[in-house]
Design a protein around this motif. Structure first.
Motif, PDB file in Angstrom:
ATOM      1  N   ALA A 221    -110.896  70.668  59.937  1.00 14.87           N
ATOM      2  CA  ALA A 221    -110.928  70.820  58.480  1.00 14.87           C
ATOM      3  C   ALA A 221    -110.663  72.259  58.073  1.00 14.87           C
ATOM      4  N   SER A 222    -111.233  73.212  58.792  1.00 16.37           N
ATOM      5  CA  SER A 222    -111.039  74.629  58.455  1.00 16.37           C
ATOM      6  C   SER A 222    -109.583  75.036  58.636  1.00 16.37           C
ATOM      7  N   ALA A 223    -108.939  74.534  59.683  1.00 18.25           N
ATOM      8  CA  ALA A 223    -107.526  74.851  59.909  1.00 18.25           C
ATOM      9  C   ALA A 223    -106.653  74.279  58.796  1.00 18.25           C
ATOM     10  N   LEU A 224    -106.972  73.055  58.351  1.00 16.22           N
ATOM     11  CA  LEU A 224    -106.181  72.452  57.278  1.00 16.22           C
ATOM     12  C   LEU A 224    -106.369  73.186  55.960  1.00 16.22           C
ATOM     13  N   SER A 225    -107.587  73.624  55.674  1.00 16.45           N
ATOM     14  CA  SER A 225    -107.834  74.388  54.443  1.00 16.45           C
ATOM     15  C   SER A 225    -107.039  75.686  54.447  1.00 16.45           C
ATOM     16  N   PHE A 226    -107.037  76.359  55.581  1.00 19.00           N
ATOM     17  CA  PHE A 226    -106.299  77.624  55.698  1.00 19.00           C
ATOM     18  C   PHE A 226    -104.804  77.368  55.558  1.00 19.00           C
ATOM     19  N   LEU A 227    -104.301  76.304  56.192  1.00 19.82           N
ATOM     20  CA  LEU A 227    -102.876  75.992  56.132  1.00 19.82           C
ATOM     21  C   LEU A 227    -102.456  75.655  54.710  1.00 19.82           C
ATOM     22  N   LYS A 228    -103.265  74.863  53.998  1.00 18.57           N
ATOM     23  CA  LYS A 228    -102.928  74.528  52.611  1.00 18.57           C
ATOM     24  C   LYS A 228    -102.888  75.774  51.742  1.00 18.57           C
ATOM     25  N   ALA A 229    -103.803  76.715  52.000  1.00 21.28           N
ATOM     26  CA  ALA A 229    -103.807  77.973  51.240  1.00 21.28           C
ATOM     27  C   ALA A 229    -102.533  78.768  51.528  1.00 21.28           C
ATOM     28  N   GLN A 230    -102.112  78.773  52.784  1.00 19.00           N
ATOM     29  CA  GLN A 230    -100.901  79.500  53.159  1.00 19.00           C
ATOM     30  C   GLN A 230     -99.666  78.893  52.508  1.00 19.00           C
ATOM     31  N   LEU A 231     -99.691  77.573  52.325  1.00 18.19           N
ATOM     32  CA  LEU A 231     -98.539  76.872  51.766  1.00 18.19           C
ATOM     33  C   LEU A 231     -98.569  76.807  50.246  1.00 18.19           C
ATOM     34  N   SER A 232     -99.654  77.304  49.642  1.00 13.52           N
ATOM     35  CA  SER A 232     -99.846  77.153  48.194  1.00 13.52           C
ATOM     36  C   SER A 232     -99.722  75.695  47.793  1.00 13.52           C
ATOM     37  N   SER A 233    -100.288  74.825  48.647  1.00 14.49           N
ATOM     38  CA  SER A 233    -100.157  73.377  48.442  1.00 14.49           C
ATOM     39  C   SER A 233    -101.514  72.742  48.195  1.00 14.49           C
ATOM     40  N   SER A 398    -111.059  62.839  61.603  1.00 10.63           N
ATOM     41  CA  SER A 398    -111.884  63.436  62.648  1.00 10.63           C
ATOM     42  C   SER A 398    -113.304  63.590  62.101  1.00 10.63           C
ATOM     43  N   ARG A 399    -114.233  63.886  62.962  1.00 11.77           N
ATOM     44  CA  ARG A 399    -115.649  63.875  62.566  1.00 11.77           C
ATOM     45  C   ARG A 399    -115.997  65.023  61.620  1.00 11.77           C
ATOM     46  N   ASP A 400    -115.215  66.106  61.626  1.00 10.23           N
ATOM     47  CA  ASP A 400    -115.562  67.268  60.792  1.00 10.23           C
ATOM     48  C   ASP A 400    -114.810  67.282  59.466  1.00 10.23           C
ATOM     49  N   GLY A 401    -114.102  66.189  59.161  1.00  9.96           N
ATOM     50  CA  GLY A 401    -113.330  66.146  57.920  1.00  9.96           C
ATOM     51  C   GLY A 401    -111.884  66.549  58.113  1.00  9.96           C
ATOM     52  N   GLY A 402    -111.493  66.793  59.352  1.00 10.27           N
ATOM     53  CA  GLY A 402    -110.103  67.088  59.651  1.00 10.27           C
ATOM     54  C   GLY A 402    -109.342  65.810  59.967  1.00 10.27           C
ATOM     55  N   ILE A 403    -108.244  65.959  60.693  1.00 11.77           N
ATOM     56  CA  ILE A 403    -107.388  64.824  61.033  1.00 11.77           C
ATOM     57  C   ILE A 403    -106.992  64.902  62.501  1.00 11.77           C
ATOM     58  N   GLU A 404    -107.039  63.751  63.165  1.00 15.70           N
ATOM     59  CA  GLU A 404    -106.512  63.628  64.517  1.00 15.70           C
ATOM     60  C   GLU A 404    -105.166  62.933  64.447  1.00 15.70           C
ATOM     61  N   ALA A 405    -104.203  63.444  65.190  1.00 16.89           N
ATOM     62  CA  ALA A 405    -102.889  62.817  65.298  1.00 16.89           C
ATOM     63  C   ALA A 405    -102.723  62.301  66.721  1.00 16.89           C
ATOM     64  N   LEU A 406    -102.647  60.974  66.868  1.00 13.46           N
ATOM     65  CA  LEU A 406    -102.375  60.357  68.160  1.00 13.46           C
ATOM     66  C   LEU A 406    -100.880  60.065  68.209  1.00 13.46           C
ATOM     67  N   ALA A 407    -100.176  60.742  69.105  1.00 10.76           N
ATOM     68  CA  ALA A 407     -98.720  60.683  69.138  1.00 10.76           C
ATOM     69  C   ALA A 407     -98.228  60.049  70.428  1.00 10.76           C
ATOM     70  N   ILE A 408     -97.209  59.204  70.317  1.00 12.80           N
ATOM     71  CA  ILE A 408     -96.482  58.687  71.466  1.00 12.80           C
ATOM     72  C   ILE A 408     -95.080  59.283  71.381  1.00 12.80           C
ATOM     73  N   PHE A 409     -94.830  60.294  72.222  1.00 13.52           N
ATOM     74  CA  PHE A 409     -93.587  61.051  72.175  1.00 13.52           C
ATOM     75  C   PHE A 409     -92.762  60.815  73.435  1.00 13.52           C
ATOM     76  N   ASP A 410     -91.444  60.878  73.262  1.00 11.22           N
ATOM     77  CA  ASP A 410     -90.576  60.979  74.424  1.00 11.22           C
ATOM     78  C   ASP A 410     -90.986  62.249  75.175  1.00 11.22           C
ATOM     79  N   GLN A 411     -91.215  62.104  76.472  1.00 11.70           N
ATOM     80  CA  GLN A 411     -91.772  63.204  77.261  1.00 11.70           C
ATOM     81  C   GLN A 411     -90.933  64.479  77.167  1.00 11.70           C
ATOM     82  N   LYS A 412     -89.631  64.330  77.009  1.00 12.95           N
ATOM     83  CA  LYS A 412     -88.772  65.514  77.012  1.00 12.95           C
ATOM     84  C   LYS A 412     -88.969  66.387  75.774  1.00 12.95           C
ATOM     85  N   TYR A 413     -89.662  65.871  74.749  1.00 10.10           N
ATOM     86  CA  TYR A 413     -89.888  66.657  73.540  1.00 10.10           C
ATOM     87  C   TYR A 413     -91.254  67.344  73.519  1.00 10.10           C
ATOM     88  N   VAL A 414     -92.144  66.963  74.429  1.00  8.30           N
ATOM     89  CA  VAL A 414     -93.541  67.403  74.334  1.00  8.30           C
ATOM     90  C   VAL A 414     -93.700  68.904  74.509  1.00  8.30           C
TER      91      VAL A 414
END
Length: 434
Positions: A221-233, A398-414
């Motif tokens: 959650a803290s990372a998302l708050s900081f990112l939104k502030a950086q983006l003025s979003s 996520s438990r702290d008010g953030g977000i978890e991203a579960l991704a299934i990626f082609d291995q060559k992009y990881v």
């Protein structure tokens, strides 16, 4: 794993006139696949009592959510003659805390009924929903649910789980069931709809085979708050921000891997819940798959900065409004779907994103606490390199008010994705759950 199975039937028979459940137009336009979910609950003293109580309260809940006790009849309907929901109980010879310290995505496969997996497409005679309780030695339970996406979406399943939990706690819920016919009356199925006009089937042409891996990225959650502030979003939601960040990092990883030479545009689709966007809105507990895959196209990762891309994603979702839903149910459906088809690029690098954020899944409480974690299913089998659909991301609370991203990626992009400064600065890769 030691596994027992029985079928749980509704506590009262489904009336004869409800035994054929016809899906809506929205259901018809979604893939016929099983969608997976796992809820992880901490230990308690007596799992045998908990299991029996869960069966009894599930039976009570299925009296209202009767399609989940039925089977697929054909491409447009379900047979709800109380066949029963397959209910598995498996013994896991380990401690849940050890698993949650460093979640092993290959091991998660074992939490689902072995006869079914996400690569199996449900067909006539297959169950609409299956549940498996995976009971750890410590008393913890990993509850896995698989359901047919042509019958329900995650919002419907969340409503079902919360009603089941309320029954388990003795709270009960409204027995009225208009929720089961809201979409069918406004957006009835169209048996003559050509497959070429179904958007999801057109997106499948962008799928590719390869070796896919599952990765987990946690945006606190803290990372998302900081990112939104950086983006003025400040007006963009946390889902908008994470969706855009993941897409931009994916585009840059693909461009790096291909040296930017394939020339294909980048296509991102995101599932949008139509319940609140219709005019008037559908009830939040409306049953079915009431979602639409909204697309956004970008020619290259350099075309737009992150701030501009956030607004582009937000603008695309804002176009899914009451007028959009009205056109889906109107006489001009074929023309509208043909227009969407013609707008699709011939080739594209596709990323599909779905959000289960704010659906109440973290609030499911059967009487022994809320889930400590949620997860999906890992599609890659060790002996196979094929998947139903790769480059897919699911967003969860996520438990702290953030977000978890579960991704299934082609291995060559990881590698390229994870070395991106946006990921390095704002996300943690598969951290300890507890």
């Amino acid at each position: 794993m030691e596994i027992n199975i029985e079928k749980v039937k509704p506590s009262s028979p489904t009336p004869h006139h409800l035994r054929i459940y016809n899906i809506s137009l929205l259901d018809q336009m979604l893939p016929c696949i099983y969608v997976p979910l796992v809820l992880y609950f901490c230990g308690a003293d007596n799992n045998d009592d908990r299991i029996q109580h869960l069966k009894e309260s599930l039976s009570q809940t299925l009296a209202t959510f009767y399609p989940f006790a039925g089977v697929i009849k054909d491409a447009l309907s379900a047979d709800c003659s109380d066949q029963g929901l397959p209910f598995y109980v498996a013994k896991v010879k380990s401690q849940m805390k050890d698993f949650l310290q460093n979640p092993n995505f290959q091991f998660i496969n074992k939490f689902f009924p072995r006869e079914y997996n996400i690569e199996k497409q449900p067909g006539p005679g297959d169950s609409i929903m299956l549940i498996q309780l995976n009971c750890f030695d410590c008393g913890g339970i990993a509850m896995s649910i698989m359901f047919a996406h042509s019958i329900a979406d995650m919002a419907s399943v969340s409503t079902f789980l919360r009603c089941w939990a309320a029954n388990a706690r003795g709270l009960g819920f409204s027995q009225a069931s208009p929720l089961l016919c809201a979409a069918q009356s406004s957006l009835p199925q169209n048996p003559s709809l050509p497959a070429k006009l179904i958007p999801f089937l057109n997106y499948l042409k962008y799928s590719s085979s390869g070796k896919f891996v599952m990765r987990r990225y946690v945006f606190d959650a803290s990372a998302l708050s900081f990112l939104k502030a950086q983006l003025s979003s400040s007006v963009a939601s946390r889902v908008n921000v994470v969706t855009t960040l993941v897409w931009k990092c994916f585009m840059e990883a693909v461009a790096e891997e291909t040296s930017g030479e394939d020339g294909n545009p980048f296509l991102m689709t995101q599932a949008v819940n139509l319940r609140k966007r219709a005019a008037p809105p559908f009830p939040e507990d409306s049953f079915g798959s009431m979602v639409w895959a909204q697309k956004t196209v970008c020619s290259s990762p350099q075309e737009k900065g992150l701030t501009d891309l956030v607004w582009e994603v937000k603008r695309g979702i804002s176009n899914i409004d009451g007028e959009f839903v009205r056109r889906l149910g109107g006489d001009g459906l074929y023309e509208y779907l043909e227009k969407l088809r013609n707008e699709m690029p011939q080739q594209a690098n596709w990323l599909s994103i779905s959000s289960w954020v704010n659906m109440g899944l973290n609030e499911v409480h059967f009487g022994w606490g809320k889930p400590v974690w949620l997860s999906g299913y890992f599609t890659q089998h060790s002996e196979s390199e094929t998947v139903v659909m790769g480059n897919v991301v699911t967003l969860l609370d996520s438990r702290d008010g953030g977000i978890e991203a579960l991704a299934i990626f082609d291995q060559k992009y990881v590698a390229g994705f994870e070395k991106n400064d946006l990921i390095r600065n704002y996300a943690r890769v598969n951290p300890c759950v507890i």
